[in-house]
Design a protein around this motif. Structure first.
Motif, PDB file in Angstrom:
ATOM      1  N   THR A  57       0.797  -1.226   0.000  1.00 16.99           N
ATOM      2  CA  THR A  57       0.000   0.000   0.000  1.00 16.99           C
ATOM      3  C   THR A  57       0.832   1.280   0.000  1.00 16.99           C
ATOM      4  OG1 THR A  57      -0.191  -0.152   2.416  1.00 16.99           O
ATOM      5  CG2 THR A  57      -1.980  -1.102   1.104  1.00 16.99           C
ATOM      6  N   SER A  58       2.125   1.176   0.229  1.00 15.03           N
ATOM      7  CA  SER A  58       2.989   2.362   0.190  1.00 15.03           C
ATOM      8  C   SER A  58       2.991   3.012  -1.192  1.00 15.03           C
ATOM      9  CB  SER A  58       4.415   1.997   0.591  1.00 15.03           C
ATOM     10  OG  SER A  58       4.465   1.525   1.923  1.00 15.03           O
ATOM     11  N   LEU A  59       2.643   2.247  -2.212  1.00 24.88           N
ATOM     12  CA  LEU A  59       2.593   2.796  -3.565  1.00 24.88           C
ATOM     13  C   LEU A  59       1.543   3.899  -3.689  1.00 24.88           C
ATOM     14  CD1 LEU A  59       2.869  -0.487  -5.676  1.00 24.88           C
ATOM     15  CD2 LEU A  59       4.596   1.311  -5.490  1.00 24.88           C
ATOM     16  N   SER A  60       0.538   3.857  -2.839  1.00 25.14           N
ATOM     17  CA  SER A  60      -0.551   4.833  -2.938  1.00 25.14           C
ATOM     18  C   SER A  60      -0.093   6.261  -2.652  1.00 25.14           C
ATOM     19  CB  SER A  60      -1.688   4.458  -1.984  1.00 25.14           C
ATOM     20  OG  SER A  60      -1.258   4.536  -0.639  1.00 25.14           O
ATOM     21  N   ASN A 112      -2.304  -2.826  -5.467  1.00 29.71           N
ATOM     22  CA  ASN A 112      -2.174  -1.555  -4.743  1.00 29.71           C
ATOM     23  C   ASN A 112      -1.747  -0.375  -5.615  1.00 29.71           C
ATOM     24  OD1 ASN A 112      -2.894  -2.386  -2.005  1.00 29.71           O
ATOM     25  ND2 ASN A 112      -1.068  -3.687  -2.152  1.00 29.71           N
ATOM     26  N   LEU A 113      -2.363  -0.281  -6.789  1.00 25.71           N
ATOM     27  CA  LEU A 113      -2.085   0.856  -7.668  1.00 25.71           C
ATOM     28  C   LEU A 113      -3.086   1.994  -7.470  1.00 25.71           C
ATOM     29  CD1 LEU A 113      -1.141  -1.030 -10.956  1.00 25.71           C
ATOM     30  CD2 LEU A 113       0.407   0.110  -9.348  1.00 25.71           C
ATOM     31  N   GLN A 114      -4.013   1.808  -6.532  1.00 24.78           N
ATOM     32  CA  GLN A 114      -4.940   2.889  -6.208  1.00 24.78           C
ATOM     33  C   GLN A 114      -4.122   4.090  -5.724  1.00 24.78           C
ATOM     34  OE1 GLN A 114      -4.967  -0.150  -4.894  1.00 24.78           O
ATOM     35  NE2 GLN A 114      -6.960  -1.108  -5.200  1.00 24.78           N
ATOM     36  N   GLY A 121      -5.264  -6.596 -11.636  1.00 20.23           N
ATOM     37  CA  GLY A 121      -4.732  -5.587 -10.729  1.00 20.23           C
ATOM     38  C   GLY A 121      -4.428  -4.262 -11.393  1.00 20.23           C
ATOM     39  N   LEU A 122      -4.670  -4.193 -12.713  1.00 26.38           N
ATOM     40  CA  LEU A 122      -4.350  -2.964 -13.452  1.00 26.38           C
ATOM     41  C   LEU A 122      -5.508  -1.962 -13.507  1.00 26.38           C
ATOM     42  CD1 LEU A 122      -2.443  -4.602 -16.434  1.00 26.38           C
ATOM     43  CD2 LEU A 122      -1.427  -3.138 -14.681  1.00 26.38           C
ATOM     44  N   VAL A 153      -5.395   1.934 -12.679  1.00 28.09           N
ATOM     45  CA  VAL A 153      -4.673   2.879 -13.546  1.00 28.09           C
ATOM     46  C   VAL A 153      -5.173   2.817 -14.989  1.00 28.09           C
ATOM     47  CG1 VAL A 153      -2.618   2.953 -12.100  1.00 28.09           C
ATOM     48  CG2 VAL A 153      -2.795   1.196 -13.876  1.00 28.09           C
ATOM     49  N   ALA A 154      -6.356   2.236 -15.165  1.00 26.60           N
ATOM     50  CA  ALA A 154      -6.888   2.027 -16.510  1.00 26.60           C
ATOM     51  C   ALA A 154      -7.103   3.326 -17.281  1.00 26.60           C
ATOM     52  CB  ALA A 154      -8.196   1.243 -16.430  1.00 26.60           C
ATOM     53  N   ASP A 155      -7.443   4.396 -16.577  1.00 28.56           N
ATOM     54  CA  ASP A 155      -7.767   5.649 -17.261  1.00 28.56           C
ATOM     55  C   ASP A 155      -6.541   6.441 -17.722  1.00 28.56           C
ATOM     56  OD1 ASP A 155     -10.457   5.159 -16.908  1.00 28.56           O
ATOM     57  OD2 ASP A 155     -10.602   6.341 -15.070  1.00 28.56           O
ATOM     58  N   THR A 156      -5.377   6.137 -17.161  1.00 20.76           N
ATOM     59  CA  THR A 156      -4.190   6.946 -17.473  1.00 20.76           C
ATOM     60  C   THR A 156      -3.047   6.169 -18.125  1.00 20.76           C
ATOM     61  OG1 THR A 156      -3.276   6.575 -15.254  1.00 20.76           O
ATOM     62  CG2 THR A 156      -4.684   8.515 -15.557  1.00 20.76           C
ATOM     63  N   LEU A 157      -2.976   4.871 -17.903  1.00 18.49           N
ATOM     64  CA  LEU A 157      -1.800   4.122 -18.347  1.00 18.49           C
ATOM     65  C   LEU A 157      -1.695   4.069 -19.864  1.00 18.49           C
ATOM     66  CD1 LEU A 157       0.491   2.645 -16.797  1.00 18.49           C
ATOM     67  CD2 LEU A 157      -0.613   0.505 -17.439  1.00 18.49           C
TER      68      LEU A 157
END
Length: 206
Positions: A59-62, A82-84, A104-105, A108-112
């Motif tokens: 969750t540190s990725l958030s 945990n890409l939220q 799990g992607l 980030v579907a709207d930006t990747l």
């Protein structure tokens, strides 16, 4: 002269070292020390090839809310998670890990726009369809072996560059036939395995 007890202690110590891992939180702390910058403010964060390896995307990725390019390649990650919170992520690099699934992607579907995920163990492309803005997909040397899975790439309306060599599918036919089939299935593709797709006079790819 080593005693039996010394040998047992050494093996135990080695076992502990092998069992250790670097957390994302630890890796980000090291990155901040090196770059003298808060990771939460950075547009690009590279925490690849950690020693010991990162094994979980925690969750540190958030905290990376401004990050546009994130590299976690050359670790031992098995699951994308945990890409939220990465609301601005455009490029995600996960090459040379142990990933078996593209689930799990969705966060980030709207930006990747680019996904680099070569040298993993992906057999099925379930989950790829959420990436409606994906333009570049590097996933050579995975384990995709049939066209049923490849066909799932046709759900990516903006895909224009694909790196796919080294998958078992490529080895089921000669190179020319493979390229021709891939181009037919992905008519918007401009580059395949580093080479441009040449269009016929009627506009179709070959």
């Amino acid at each position: 002269m080593s005693t039996e007890g010394d040998v047992i202690h050494l093996l135990f110590t080695q076992g502990k070292v092998e069992a250790q891992e670097t957390t994302v939180k630890q890796a980000l702390a090291k990155w901040e020390t090196l770059h003298k910058q808060k990771a939460s403010e950075a547009l690009e964060v590279n925490i690849y090839g950690q020693t010991p390896f990162i094994k979980k995307m925690d969750t540190s990725l958030s905290t990376l809310q401004k990050c546009e390019k994130l590299s976690l390649s050359t670790n031992q990650i098995k699951n994308i998670a945990n890409l939220q919170g990465l609301k601005n992520l455009k490029i995600l690099s996960l090459g040379r890990n142990l990933i078996v699934s593209l689930n799990g992607l969705a966060p980030v579907a709207d930006t990747l726009e680019q996904l680099w995920i070569s040298y993993n163990a992906i057999m099925k492309l379930t989950g790829i369809g959420v990436l409606k803005n994906l333009k570049v997909l590097y996933m050579c040397h995975n384990k995709v072996k049939d066209w049923v899975e490849f066909d799932k790439l046709s759900s990516l309306p903006l895909l224009e560059e694909l790196l796919f060599h080294g998958n078992p599918l490529e080895k089921t036919m000669d190179k020319e036939t493979y390229r021709s089939e891939a181009a037919k299935k992905l008519p918007r593709l401009r580059k395949l395995d580093g080479l441009p797709i040449i269009a016929d006079d009627d506009g179709s790819n070959m």
